[in-house]
Design an enzyme around this catalytic site. Structure first.
Site, PDB file in Angstrom:
ATOM      1  N   CYS A  22      11.664   6.509  -1.570  1.00 13.48           N
ATOM      2  CA  CYS A  22      11.957   7.073  -2.990  1.00 13.48           C
ATOM      3  C   CYS A  22      12.877   6.056  -3.687  1.00 13.48           C
ATOM      4  O   CYS A  22      13.080   5.685  -4.708  1.00 13.48           O
ATOM      5  CB  CYS A  22      12.469   8.431  -3.057  1.00 13.48           C
ATOM      6  SG  CYS A  22      11.068   9.631  -2.884  1.00 13.48           S
ATOM      7  N   ASP A  45       6.775  -4.820   4.693  1.00 12.95           N
ATOM      8  CA  ASP A  45       7.250  -3.892   5.865  1.00 12.95           C
ATOM      9  C   ASP A  45       8.245  -4.622   6.498  1.00 12.95           C
ATOM     10  O   ASP A  45       8.345  -5.945   6.838  1.00 12.95           O
ATOM     11  CB  ASP A  45       6.095  -3.634   6.521  1.00 12.95           C
ATOM     12  CG  ASP A  45       6.364  -2.597   7.635  1.00 12.95           C
ATOM     13  OD1 ASP A  45       5.870  -1.382   7.716  1.00 12.95           O
ATOM     14  OD2 ASP A  45       7.115  -2.515   8.696  1.00 12.95           O
ATOM     15  N   HIS A  61       7.143  11.583  -4.868  1.00 12.55           N
ATOM     16  CA  HIS A  61       7.566  11.807  -3.715  1.00 12.55           C
ATOM     17  C   HIS A  61       6.068  12.759  -3.183  1.00 12.55           C
ATOM     18  O   HIS A  61       6.290  13.807  -3.566  1.00 12.55           O
ATOM     19  CB  HIS A  61       9.012  12.440  -3.345  1.00 12.55           C
ATOM     20  CG  HIS A  61       9.159  12.693  -1.692  1.00 12.55           C
ATOM     21  ND1 HIS A  61       9.467  11.625  -0.876  1.00 12.55           N
ATOM     22  CD2 HIS A  61       8.873  13.870  -1.151  1.00 12.55           C
ATOM     23  CE1 HIS A  61       9.494  12.336   0.370  1.00 12.55           C
ATOM     24  NE2 HIS A  61       9.031  13.462   0.214  1.00 12.55           N
ATOM     25  N   ASN A 100      -1.042   6.469   8.108  1.00 15.00           N
ATOM     26  CA  ASN A 100      -0.589   7.553   8.945  1.00 15.00           C
ATOM     27  C   ASN A 100      -0.189   8.890   8.386  1.00 15.00           C
ATOM     28  O   ASN A 100       0.700   8.638   7.517  1.00 15.00           O
ATOM     29  CB  ASN A 100       0.547   6.934   9.887  1.00 15.00           C
ATOM     30  CG  ASN A 100       0.130   5.520  10.365  1.00 15.00           C
ATOM     31  OD1 ASN A 100      -0.982   5.447  11.179  1.00 15.00           O
ATOM     32  ND2 ASN A 100       0.745   4.702  10.770  1.00 15.00           N
ATOM     33  N   GLY A 106       1.693   8.770  14.272  1.00 15.31           N
ATOM     34  CA  GLY A 106       3.153   8.082  14.399  1.00 15.31           C
ATOM     35  C   GLY A 106       3.744   7.617  13.022  1.00 15.31           C
ATOM     36  O   GLY A 106       4.419   6.864  12.736  1.00 15.31           O
ATOM     37  N   THR A 108       6.170   7.577  10.676  1.00 14.27           N
ATOM     38  CA  THR A 108       7.937   7.648  10.743  1.00 14.27           C
ATOM     39  C   THR A 108       8.587   7.549   9.381  1.00 14.27           C
ATOM     40  O   THR A 108       9.780   8.337   9.520  1.00 14.27           O
ATOM     41  CB  THR A 108       8.172   6.273  11.340  1.00 14.27           C
ATOM     42  OG1 THR A 108       7.882   5.163  10.756  1.00 14.27           O
ATOM     43  CG2 THR A 108       7.805   5.997  12.639  1.00 14.27           C
ATOM     44  N   HIS A 111       6.720  10.008   3.604  1.00 16.92           N
ATOM     45  CA  HIS A 111       6.493   9.684   2.238  1.00 16.92           C
ATOM     46  C   HIS A 111       5.204   8.747   2.174  1.00 16.92           C
ATOM     47  O   HIS A 111       5.483   7.702   2.702  1.00 16.92           O
ATOM     48  CB  HIS A 111       7.803   8.897   1.427  1.00 16.92           C
ATOM     49  CG  HIS A 111       7.476   8.293   0.013  1.00 16.92           C
ATOM     50  ND1 HIS A 111       8.530   8.348  -1.068  1.00 16.92           N
ATOM     51  CD2 HIS A 111       6.215   7.726  -0.642  1.00 16.92           C
ATOM     52  CE1 HIS A 111       7.765   8.358  -2.177  1.00 16.92           C
ATOM     53  NE2 HIS A 111       6.750   7.941  -1.821  1.00 16.92           N
ATOM     54  N   HIS A 113       2.060   6.554   2.296  1.00 21.60           N
ATOM     55  CA  HIS A 113       2.053   5.143   2.027  1.00 21.60           C
ATOM     56  C   HIS A 113       0.967   4.587   2.854  1.00 21.60           C
ATOM     57  O   HIS A 113       0.426   5.065   3.947  1.00 21.60           O
ATOM     58  CB  HIS A 113       3.411   4.409   2.637  1.00 21.60           C
ATOM     59  CG  HIS A 113       3.585   4.705   4.034  1.00 21.60           C
ATOM     60  ND1 HIS A 113       4.362   5.828   4.239  1.00 21.60           N
ATOM     61  CD2 HIS A 113       3.388   4.069   5.368  1.00 21.60           C
ATOM     62  CE1 HIS A 113       4.510   5.807   5.659  1.00 21.60           C
ATOM     63  NE2 HIS A 113       3.894   4.861   6.302  1.00 21.60           N
ATOM     64  N   HIS A 115      -0.588   0.820   4.672  1.00 17.42           N
ATOM     65  CA  HIS A 115      -0.063  -0.312   5.240  1.00 17.42           C
ATOM     66  C   HIS A 115      -1.248  -1.222   4.800  1.00 17.42           C
ATOM     67  O   HIS A 115      -2.304  -0.871   5.225  1.00 17.42           O
ATOM     68  CB  HIS A 115      -0.173  -0.351   6.695  1.00 17.42           C
ATOM     69  CG  HIS A 115       0.849   0.502   7.036  1.00 17.42           C
ATOM     70  ND1 HIS A 115       2.067   0.197   7.947  1.00 17.42           N
ATOM     71  CD2 HIS A 115       0.834   1.754   7.150  1.00 17.42           C
ATOM     72  CE1 HIS A 115       2.839   1.092   8.179  1.00 17.42           C
ATOM     73  NE2 HIS A 115       2.320   2.178   8.004  1.00 17.42           N
TER      74      HIS A 115
HETATM   75  P1  DGP Z   1       4.627   4.632   9.257  1.00 14.35           P
HETATM   76  O1  DGP Z   1       4.503   4.612  10.869  1.00 14.35           O
HETATM   77  O2  DGP Z   1       3.073   4.659   8.626  1.00 14.35           O
HETATM   78  O3  DGP Z   1       5.263   5.725   8.907  1.00 14.35           O
HETATM   79  O4  DGP Z   1       5.251   3.367   9.113  1.00 14.35           O
HETATM   80  C1  DGP Z   1       6.680   3.185   8.300  1.00 14.35           C
HETATM   81  C2  DGP Z   1       6.647   2.008   7.906  1.00 14.35           C
HETATM   82  O5  DGP Z   1       7.855   1.746   7.137  1.00 14.35           O
HETATM   83  C3  DGP Z   1       7.099   1.033   9.222  1.00 14.35           C
HETATM   84  O6  DGP Z   1       6.075   0.095   9.547  1.00 14.35           O
HETATM   85  C4  DGP Z   1       8.475   0.102   8.989  1.00 14.35           C
HETATM   86  C5  DGP Z   1       8.459   0.561   7.467  1.00 14.35           C
HETATM   87  N1  DGP Z   1       9.900   1.000   6.915  1.00 14.35           N
HETATM   88  C6  DGP Z   1      10.865   1.623   7.255  1.00 14.35           C
HETATM   89  N2  DGP Z   1      11.903   1.462   6.491  1.00 14.35           N
HETATM   90  C7  DGP Z   1      11.801   0.439   5.824  1.00 14.35           C
HETATM   91  C8  DGP Z   1      12.647  -0.231   4.920  1.00 14.35           C
HETATM   92  O7  DGP Z   1      13.921   0.325   4.825  1.00 14.35           O
HETATM   93  N3  DGP Z   1      12.151  -1.227   4.461  1.00 14.35           N
HETATM   94  C9  DGP Z   1      11.040  -1.525   4.509  1.00 14.35           C
HETATM   95  N4  DGP Z   1      10.708  -2.863   3.964  1.00 14.35           N
HETATM   96  N5  DGP Z   1      10.039  -1.313   5.245  1.00 14.35           N
HETATM   97  C10 DGP Z   1      10.600  -0.135   5.892  1.00 14.35           C
END
Ligand code: DGP
Length: 127
Positions: A22, A45, A61, A100, A106, A108, A111, A113, A115
């Site tokens: 967010c 990423d 969100h 995910n 997994g 993390t 929110h 998203h 990839h």
């Molecule tokens: P997931 O495992 O699908 O929840 O992937 C979360 C992704 O978000 C992980 O590959 C790393 C990325 N990520 C986490 N924090 C940040 C951030 O502050 N900036 C960017 N650009 N990516 C982030």
């Protein structure tokens, strides 16, 4: 007395304030955007798993797919993924979308998203 709607509004405000995606989507965190439209932003990423690894993130969100996002929002996310593949020059060579939900997958960042991965031949392994 605080009613249920107020409680839900307060929880949503807390989720949004605590949410790193967010903060990126609102511009509060200064991250270069690969793509932006009315409903979504895309940015690379922080920990790339492929030469191209970009995240498509709704501005609203939504914690995960389980939160029943508006189908129009999901359409915008997928449309943005296609546009990001084009902008990154991987539309023709091929790309993978990964999304995910929850602990076993997994997830993390809570929110929603997607990839976008590409720029090299990716592993055929799905898990
Ligand atoms: P997931 O495992 O699908 O929840 O992937 C979360 C992704 O978000 C992980 O590959 C790393 C990325 N990520 C986490 N924090 C940040 C951030 O502050 N900036 C960017 N650009 N990516 C982030």
């Amino acid at each position: 007395m605080t009613d249920m709607k107020d409680m839900n509004d307060l929880k949503e405000m807390k989720d949004v304030n605590d949410c790193i995606f967010c903060n990126i989507a609102s511009g509060e965190m200064d991250v270069p955007l690969v793509y932006e439209d009315e409903l979504v932003v895309a940015f690379d990423d922080v920990s790339p798993q492929a030469p191209v690894h970009t995240l498509i993130v709704p501005k609203q969100h939504v914690a995960s797919l389980n939160d029943d996002p508006d189908p129009a929002l999901l359409a915008a996310v997928f449309g943005a993924a296609r546009e990001v593949a084009r902008l990154k020059g991987i539309a023709d060579s091929g790309y993978r979308l990964v999304q995910n939900n929850g602990a076993d997958a997994g997830q993390t960042v809570h929110h929603l998203h997607v990839h976008v991965l590409g720029g090299a031949e990716l592993s055929v392994q799905m898990s």
